[in-house]
Design a protein around this motif. Structure first.
Motif, PDB file in Angstrom:
ATOM      1  N   TYR A 103      15.767   4.357 -20.820  1.00  0.00           N
ATOM      2  CA  TYR A 103      14.417   4.020 -21.269  1.00  0.00           C
ATOM      3  C   TYR A 103      13.474   3.817 -20.092  1.00  0.00           C
ATOM      4  O   TYR A 103      12.274   3.610 -20.285  1.00  0.00           O
ATOM      5  N   LEU A 104      14.016   3.870 -18.878  1.00  0.00           N
ATOM      6  CA  LEU A 104      13.210   3.657 -17.674  1.00  0.00           C
ATOM      7  C   LEU A 104      13.788   4.453 -16.524  1.00  0.00           C
ATOM      8  O   LEU A 104      15.012   4.518 -16.361  1.00  0.00           O
ATOM      9  N   THR A 105      12.909   5.085 -15.754  1.00  0.00           N
ATOM     10  CA  THR A 105      13.281   5.622 -14.451  1.00  0.00           C
ATOM     11  C   THR A 105      12.373   4.950 -13.434  1.00  0.00           C
ATOM     12  O   THR A 105      11.150   4.971 -13.578  1.00  0.00           O
ATOM     13  N   SER A 106      12.984   4.300 -12.451  1.00  0.00           N
ATOM     14  CA  SER A 106      12.186   3.611 -11.450  1.00  0.00           C
ATOM     15  C   SER A 106      12.713   3.940 -10.062  1.00  0.00           C
ATOM     16  O   SER A 106      13.670   4.715  -9.910  1.00  0.00           O
ATOM     17  N   VAL A 107      12.124   3.341  -9.043  1.00  0.00           N
ATOM     18  CA  VAL A 107      12.354   3.778  -7.673  1.00  0.00           C
ATOM     19  C   VAL A 107      12.208   2.592  -6.723  1.00  0.00           C
ATOM     20  O   VAL A 107      11.539   1.596  -7.042  1.00  0.00           O
ATOM     21  N   TYR A 108      12.844   2.704  -5.579  1.00  0.00           N
ATOM     22  CA  TYR A 108      12.642   1.703  -4.536  1.00  0.00           C
ATOM     23  C   TYR A 108      11.207   1.783  -4.014  1.00  0.00           C
ATOM     24  O   TYR A 108      10.576   2.848  -4.064  1.00  0.00           O
ATOM     25  N   THR A 109      10.742   0.649  -3.521  1.00  0.00           N
ATOM     26  CA  THR A 109       9.349   0.569  -3.074  1.00  0.00           C
ATOM     27  C   THR A 109       9.255  -0.047  -1.683  1.00  0.00           C
ATOM     28  O   THR A 109      10.094  -0.856  -1.277  1.00  0.00           O
ATOM     29  N   LEU A 110       8.204   0.348  -0.985  1.00  0.00           N
ATOM     30  CA  LEU A 110       7.811  -0.275   0.272  1.00  0.00           C
ATOM     31  C   LEU A 110       6.659  -1.213  -0.039  1.00  0.00           C
ATOM     32  O   LEU A 110       5.680  -0.807  -0.683  1.00  0.00           O
ATOM     33  N   ILE A 111       6.767  -2.469   0.379  1.00  0.00           N
ATOM     34  CA  ILE A 111       5.741  -3.468   0.088  1.00  0.00           C
ATOM     35  C   ILE A 111       5.126  -3.933   1.400  1.00  0.00           C
ATOM     36  O   ILE A 111       5.846  -4.344   2.326  1.00  0.00           O
ATOM     37  N   VAL A 112       3.805  -3.846   1.490  1.00  0.00           N
ATOM     38  CA  VAL A 112       3.098  -4.157   2.733  1.00  0.00           C
ATOM     39  C   VAL A 112       1.822  -4.931   2.411  1.00  0.00           C
ATOM     40  O   VAL A 112       1.327  -4.881   1.281  1.00  0.00           O
ATOM     41  N   PRO A 113       1.256  -5.640   3.403  1.00  0.00           N
ATOM     42  CA  PRO A 113      -0.036  -6.292   3.179  1.00  0.00           C
ATOM     43  C   PRO A 113      -1.117  -5.267   2.875  1.00  0.00           C
ATOM     44  O   PRO A 113      -1.230  -4.244   3.563  1.00  0.00           O
ATOM     45  N   THR A 114      -1.913  -5.533   1.861  1.00  0.00           N
ATOM     46  CA  THR A 114      -2.952  -4.588   1.444  1.00  0.00           C
ATOM     47  C   THR A 114      -3.979  -4.344   2.537  1.00  0.00           C
ATOM     48  O   THR A 114      -4.484  -3.225   2.689  1.00  0.00           O
ATOM     49  N   ASP A 115      -4.290  -5.363   3.305  1.00  0.00           N
ATOM     50  CA  ASP A 115      -5.318  -5.212   4.330  1.00  0.00           C
ATOM     51  C   ASP A 115      -4.749  -4.850   5.696  1.00  0.00           C
ATOM     52  O   ASP A 115      -5.457  -4.888   6.707  1.00  0.00           O
ATOM     53  N   ARG A 151      17.847   5.970 -13.197  1.00  0.00           N
ATOM     54  CA  ARG A 151      17.559   5.853 -14.622  1.00  0.00           C
ATOM     55  C   ARG A 151      18.276   4.636 -15.173  1.00  0.00           C
ATOM     56  O   ARG A 151      19.458   4.429 -14.908  1.00  0.00           O
ATOM     57  N   ILE A 152      17.549   3.863 -15.950  1.00  0.00           N
ATOM     58  CA  ILE A 152      18.064   2.600 -16.463  1.00  0.00           C
ATOM     59  C   ILE A 152      18.235   2.680 -17.970  1.00  0.00           C
ATOM     60  O   ILE A 152      17.349   3.127 -18.698  1.00  0.00           O
ATOM     61  N   THR A 153      19.388   2.220 -18.413  1.00  0.00           N
ATOM     62  CA  THR A 153      19.778   2.271 -19.820  1.00  0.00           C
ATOM     63  C   THR A 153      20.079   0.854 -20.311  1.00  0.00           C
ATOM     64  O   THR A 153      20.005  -0.117 -19.555  1.00  0.00           O
TER      65      THR A 153
END
Length: 280
Positions: A112-124, A229-231
């Motif tokens: 019901y979901l496909t997701s991915v790893y993310t890079l998280i950084v300060p917006t500014d 993919r997440i089930t």
């Protein structure tokens, strides 16, 4: 290819270390409760599941239970070694709300979901324009990573692992929360960027770290893959129950998508190559 570990958040997949796959049970639905949706869940796995009901997997369970016209009943157990053995396999509950597709410990529903790893950084900050881990802007930066997760291989390939800050993978989140610790370190400037599984990092940023930008890593071309993919997971052999849940997923996918989008979960195409546009 090694099954991913959802950063301990990857909701149960190959992270059930040390367990062996039991022989499939005979096809039956007799073990599934007719009086409640019995959910196996971690009591301290926010933003996914939480004993206070605030996680988005709790809300997904409520949605499914409403379609079944049943109340939700939980069996709580830390998402660590022994989780499936002591919950689903022990017949104390009937479904794990989020489980990586393809693992033998459970019978997977349709995803019901496909997701991915993310890079998280300060917006500014100067890393907000980065879109892939081979970007020269990341060279020499201190990047947080959950030990043993797939993005670590990409970091090593791109020469980023030497200065990486590693965080524990297998923990009891009642006592330790690596994802939150990582984002707190990013807020304090102790690291320059964080890499987290999207269904963990996206919701945490949305609720608690508005100063950060979440960058889905959909442009990594070499293995290991960073999208999964997440089930829902049910007991091996319970095909009748699996089909019932498949039907609920199919008929309510738009509502599920909106629930996940509201939580801040990044959703990508089934092949992980582009973002999925979802209105919430």
């Amino acid at each position: 290819m090694k099954m991913p570990v959802w950063d301990r958040y990857l909701v149960a997949a190959a992270f059930m270390l040390g367990l062996t796959t039991a022989a499939p049970m005979a096809q039956t639905s007799d073990l599934v409760s007719k009086t409640a949706l019995r959910v196996c869940a971690d009591p301290a796995n926010f933003p996914m599941s939480s004993k206070d009901g605030s996680g988005y997997e709790n809300k997904l369970a409520e949605l499914v239970a409403a379609k079944l016209e049943l109340p939700v009943q939980y069996t709580w157990y830390p998402m660590a070694t022994g989780f499936i053995r002591n919950t689903l396999k022990a017949k104390k509950c009937d479904v794990v709300m989020a489980y990586a597709q393809g693992h033998e410990l459970v019978l997977n529903t349709n995803h019901y979901l496909t997701s991915v790893y993310t890079l998280i950084v300060p917006t500014d900050g100067d890393l907000a324009a980065v879109r892939a881990l081979d970007d020269p802007a990341l060279e020499g930066r201190r990047i947080g990573i959950i030990a043993g997760t797939p993005p670590a291989a990409h970091m090593a390939r791109n020469g980023l692992i030497g200065q990486a800050q590693s965080y524990n993978l297998f923990v009891d989140r009642r006592h330790e929360s690596p994802g939150t610790d990582m984002l707190n370190d990013l807020a304090k400037g102790q690291i320059d960027a964080a890499i987290l599984w999207g269904p963990m990092g996206g919701p945490l940023v949305k609720t608690d770290y508005p100063q950060f930008t979440v960058i889905p890593l959909i442009h990594e071309k070499l293995p290991p893959k960073l999208f999964y993919r997440i089930t829902m997971g049910v007991r091996q052999g319970e095909k009748v129950w699996q089909r019932k849940l498949n039907s609920i997923i199919r008929r309510n996918q738009s509502e599920i998508n909106s629930l996940l989008a509201e939580a801040g979960v990044p959703q990508v195409s089934d092949l992980g190559t582009e973002m999925k546009e979802v209105s919430n």
